[in-house]
Design a protein around this motif. Structure first.
Motif, PDB file in Angstrom:
ATOM      1  N   LEU A   1       0.889  -1.306   0.010  1.00 13.40           N
ATOM      2  CA  LEU A   1       0.065   0.062  -0.137  1.00 13.40           C
ATOM      3  C   LEU A   1       0.721   1.265   0.060  1.00 13.40           C
ATOM      4  CD1 LEU A   1      -2.705  -1.175   2.686  1.00 13.40           C
ATOM      5  CD2 LEU A   1      -2.878  -1.106   0.010  1.00 13.40           C
ATOM      6  N   ARG A   2       1.979   1.143   0.808  1.00 10.84           N
ATOM      7  CA  ARG A   2       2.749   2.231   0.884  1.00 10.84           C
ATOM      8  C   ARG A   2       3.623   2.559  -0.343  1.00 10.84           C
ATOM      9  NH1 ARG A   2       4.426   0.500   5.718  1.00 10.84           N
ATOM     10  NH2 ARG A   2       3.510   1.562   7.698  1.00 10.84           N
ATOM     11  N   ALA A   3       3.765   1.464  -1.223  1.00 16.50           N
ATOM     12  CA  ALA A   3       4.634   1.394  -2.274  1.00 16.50           C
ATOM     13  C   ALA A   3       3.792   2.151  -3.512  1.00 16.50           C
ATOM     14  CB  ALA A   3       5.085   0.175  -2.809  1.00 16.50           C
TER      15      ALA A   3
ATOM     16  N   ALA B   1      -7.387   2.122   2.319  1.00 16.56           N
ATOM     17  CA  ALA B   1      -6.917   3.393   1.113  1.00 16.56           C
ATOM     18  C   ALA B   1      -6.290   4.557   1.726  1.00 16.56           C
ATOM     19  CB  ALA B   1      -8.388   3.944   0.720  1.00 16.56           C
ATOM     20  N   GLU B   2      -6.284   4.780   3.144  1.00 17.92           N
ATOM     21  CA  GLU B   2      -5.761   6.019   3.809  1.00 17.92           C
ATOM     22  C   GLU B   2      -4.199   5.736   3.644  1.00 17.92           C
ATOM     23  OE1 GLU B   2      -7.678   8.354   4.983  1.00 17.92           O
ATOM     24  OE2 GLU B   2      -6.002   9.647   6.161  1.00 17.92           O
ATOM     25  N   TYR B   3      -3.734   4.562   3.857  1.00 17.13           N
ATOM     26  CA  TYR B   3      -2.426   4.496   3.692  1.00 17.13           C
ATOM     27  C   TYR B   3      -2.053   4.824   2.284  1.00 17.13           C
ATOM     28  CZ  TYR B   3      -0.939   1.149   7.517  1.00 17.13           C
ATOM     29  OH  TYR B   3      -0.694   0.522   8.725  1.00 17.13           O
ATOM     30  N   ILE B   4      -2.637   4.460   1.350  1.00 18.58           N
ATOM     31  CA  ILE B   4      -2.157   4.813   0.172  1.00 18.58           C
ATOM     32  C   ILE B   4      -2.242   6.559  -0.203  1.00 18.58           C
ATOM     33  CG2 ILE B   4      -2.674   4.939  -2.529  1.00 18.58           C
ATOM     34  CD1 ILE B   4      -4.092   2.333  -1.761  1.00 18.58           C
ATOM     35  N   LEU B   5      -3.320   7.168   0.441  1.00 18.61           N
ATOM     36  CA  LEU B   5      -3.604   8.555   0.672  1.00 18.61           C
ATOM     37  C   LEU B   5      -2.456   9.305   1.275  1.00 18.61           C
ATOM     38  CD1 LEU B   5      -7.228   8.409   0.862  1.00 18.61           C
ATOM     39  CD2 LEU B   5      -6.305   9.052  -1.213  1.00 18.61           C
ATOM     40  N   ALA B   6      -2.153   8.745   2.401  1.00 22.66           N
ATOM     41  CA  ALA B   6      -1.181   9.454   3.342  1.00 22.66           C
ATOM     42  C   ALA B   6       0.221   9.457   2.585  1.00 22.66           C
ATOM     43  CB  ALA B   6      -1.097   8.515   4.454  1.00 22.66           C
ATOM     44  N   GLN B   7       0.431   8.436   1.635  1.00 20.18           N
ATOM     45  CA  GLN B   7       1.767   8.601   0.929  1.00 20.18           C
ATOM     46  C   GLN B   7       1.754   9.746  -0.069  1.00 20.18           C
ATOM     47  OE1 GLN B   7       4.890   6.783   1.608  1.00 20.18           O
ATOM     48  NE2 GLN B   7       3.659   6.102   3.537  1.00 20.18           N
TER      49      GLN B   7
END
Ligand code: PEP
Ligand code: MN
Length: 340
Positions: free
Chosen positions: A194-196, A221-227
Motif C-alpha cells: 500500500l505504501r509503495a 485506502a488511507e495508507y495510499i492517500l497518506a503517502q
C-alpha cells in the motif's frame, strides 16, 4: 480533524491554518473542493485543539473525523472525487466499464479480448500479468511478458489498462506498462505494498479484502492517500460467505455505505463475487442500481479454455449484452455510460 474554510477565505488565511498545524507538529493536507478549501490534519499527538483552529480567520468549522482515516473521509472532499485512468474519469456522473480477461495468456488472447470488450462498450482494459492464485500449482501469470503484452494491447486499442501489482519491487515496472495499479483482495492489508503504490503517480484500484470490514478497507485506502497518492478507486468484489452457490457474497450495501463515508469513487466486480458467468449480469445490474460508479468484469474470447477464472468469464457477446442492461439501469438513474 478536518478544517473547512469559508468560501470567502483568502490564501493567507489558508496559509495561516496550514502553518499553525505544522508548527504544532502535525502535517496539513490541503484539498480544494468547489470554491472552499479543506485541510486534513495528519499525525499523531498533534498539539493543537479544534478550538484553537476554529478561532483562526477564515475557518468555517473544524470537524473531528474518525482518527483512523481522514484523507479518505467524505468531509475531505464532500462533492466526491473523480479519478482519471488514462483519459477516462472514474467517479462523477458517468459510469465506467473495465473489462478483459482474468489473466493475460498470449498476445492473440489479449488482443481478441481487448477488441471484443472495446466493441462491447468497455472504456478500460483489465488483465492480470501477476496473478495471486490460491494454489501454487495454478497458472501464475506471464509476469513481465504479460506487462509487455498489456502495453501492446493499449497501443493497439487506445484503451487505458488496469493490472494487478503484488510486490513493492514490481510497482515501477507495472506503472510503466499500465495506467492503473490494481491491489488485489488478498493484498488489501499488505501495508508495504500500500505504501509503495502510494508513492506511485498512477491511480490505484483497491479491492476489498475477502473478509475486510468497510472501515478496514478505508484505512487501507488511507495508507495510499497518506503517502501522497490521491488517486484511489475502491472496488467491492464480494466477501467470504457460507453459501457455495456463489463464489463470494457480493456486499451490495457496501456501495451506499462507503459512499456515505468516503469521497473516493467506488466500483464493483461482479465476476469474482459470482464465480459463475450466468450470475454476473444480475450482480452487475444490482451494483449500478446501488450507485456504483462502474464495473470491472472478466471477459475471455474463449472462456472454456481460460487458464484462470474461466467459469466466471463472459464471452465478448455476453459482455455486450450486459453493457446494454447496465446502461439501461444507469439511464433510469440519470447516470449514462461515460462517452469518450
Ligand atoms: C482479479 O481481479 O483477477 C482478482 C484476482 O481479483 P481479487 O483480488 O478480487 O480476487
Ligand atoms: Mn480473476
Amino acid at each position: 480533524m478536518v478544517v473547512t474554510m469559508r468560501r470567502s477565505a483568502q490564501a493567507d488565511d489558508v496559509a495561516r491554518v496550514v502553518s499553525t498545524i505544522e508548527v504544532s507538529g502535525g502535517t496539513a493536507r490541503l484539498s480544494r473542493t468547489g470554491s472552499a478549501a479543506v485541510i486534513g490534519v495528519l499525525g499523531e499527538g498533534v498539539g493543537i485543539t479544534p478550538e484553537a483552529l476554529v478561532s483562526l480567520p477564515g475557518v468555517e468549522r473544524v470537524t473531528a473525523v474518525d482518527k483512523s482515516y481522514r484523507l479518505a473521509h467524505r468531509l475531505f472532499r464532500p462533492e466526491g472525487s473523480v479519478v482519471a485512468i488514462g483519459d477516462v474519469p472514474v467517479g462523477g456522473n458517468g459510469l465506467v466499464l473495465m473489462a478483459g480477461p482474468c489473466a493475460v495468456e498470449s498476445e492473440a488472447q489479449l488482443l481478441a479480448a481487448a477488441q471484443g470488450v472495446r466493441e462491447g462498450g468497455a472504456h478500460i482494459l483489465r488483465g492480470g500479468a501477476f496473478k495471486p492464485r490460491t494454489s501454487p500449482y495454478s497458472f501464475q501469470g506471464l509476469g513481465r511478458e504479460g506487462l509487455r503484452l498489456l502495453a501492446a494491447a493499449r497501443a493497439a486499442t487506445g484503451m487505458p489498462v488496469v493490472t494487478e501489482v503484488m510486490e513493492p519491487s514490481e510497482v515501477e515496472a507495472v506503472a510503466e506498462a499500465a495506467d492503473c495499479l490494481q491491489v488485489g483482495a488478498r493484498n488489501m492489508q499488505n501495508t508495504p505494498l500500500l505504501r509503495a503504490v502510494g508513492q506511485s503517480d498512477r491511480p490505484v484500484l483497491l479491492k476489498r479484502g475477502l473478509a475486510a470490514t468497510v472501515d478496514e478497507w478505508l484505512q487501507a485506502a488511507e495508507y495510499i492517500l497518506a503517502q501522497g497518492n490521491e488517486r484511489v478507486i475502491l472496488c467491492e468484489r464480494g466477501l467470504r460467505g457460507f453459501d457455495g452457490h456463489t463464489r463470494f457474497l457480493l456486499d451490495v450495501s457496501a456501495v451506499p455505505v462507503a459512499r456515505r463515508l468516503t469521497h473516493l469513487p467506488i466500483i464493483v466486480d461482479p465476476s469474482h463475487a459470482a464465480g459463475d458467468r450466468e450470475l454476473v449480469p444480475a450482480l452487475a445490474r444490482a451494483a449500478i442500481a446501488a450507485g456504483a460508479d462502474g464495473l470491472i468484469v472478466e471477459v475471455h474470447p474463449t472462456p472454456d479454455t481460460a487458464l484462470s477464472d474461466g467459469p466466471q468469464a463472459l464471452t465478448p457477446t455476453a459482455f455486450a449484452h450486459l453493457v446494454e442492461e447496465v446502461s439501461a439501469v444507469g439511464a433510469a438513474l440519470g447516470r449514462p455510460l461515460h462517452q469518450a
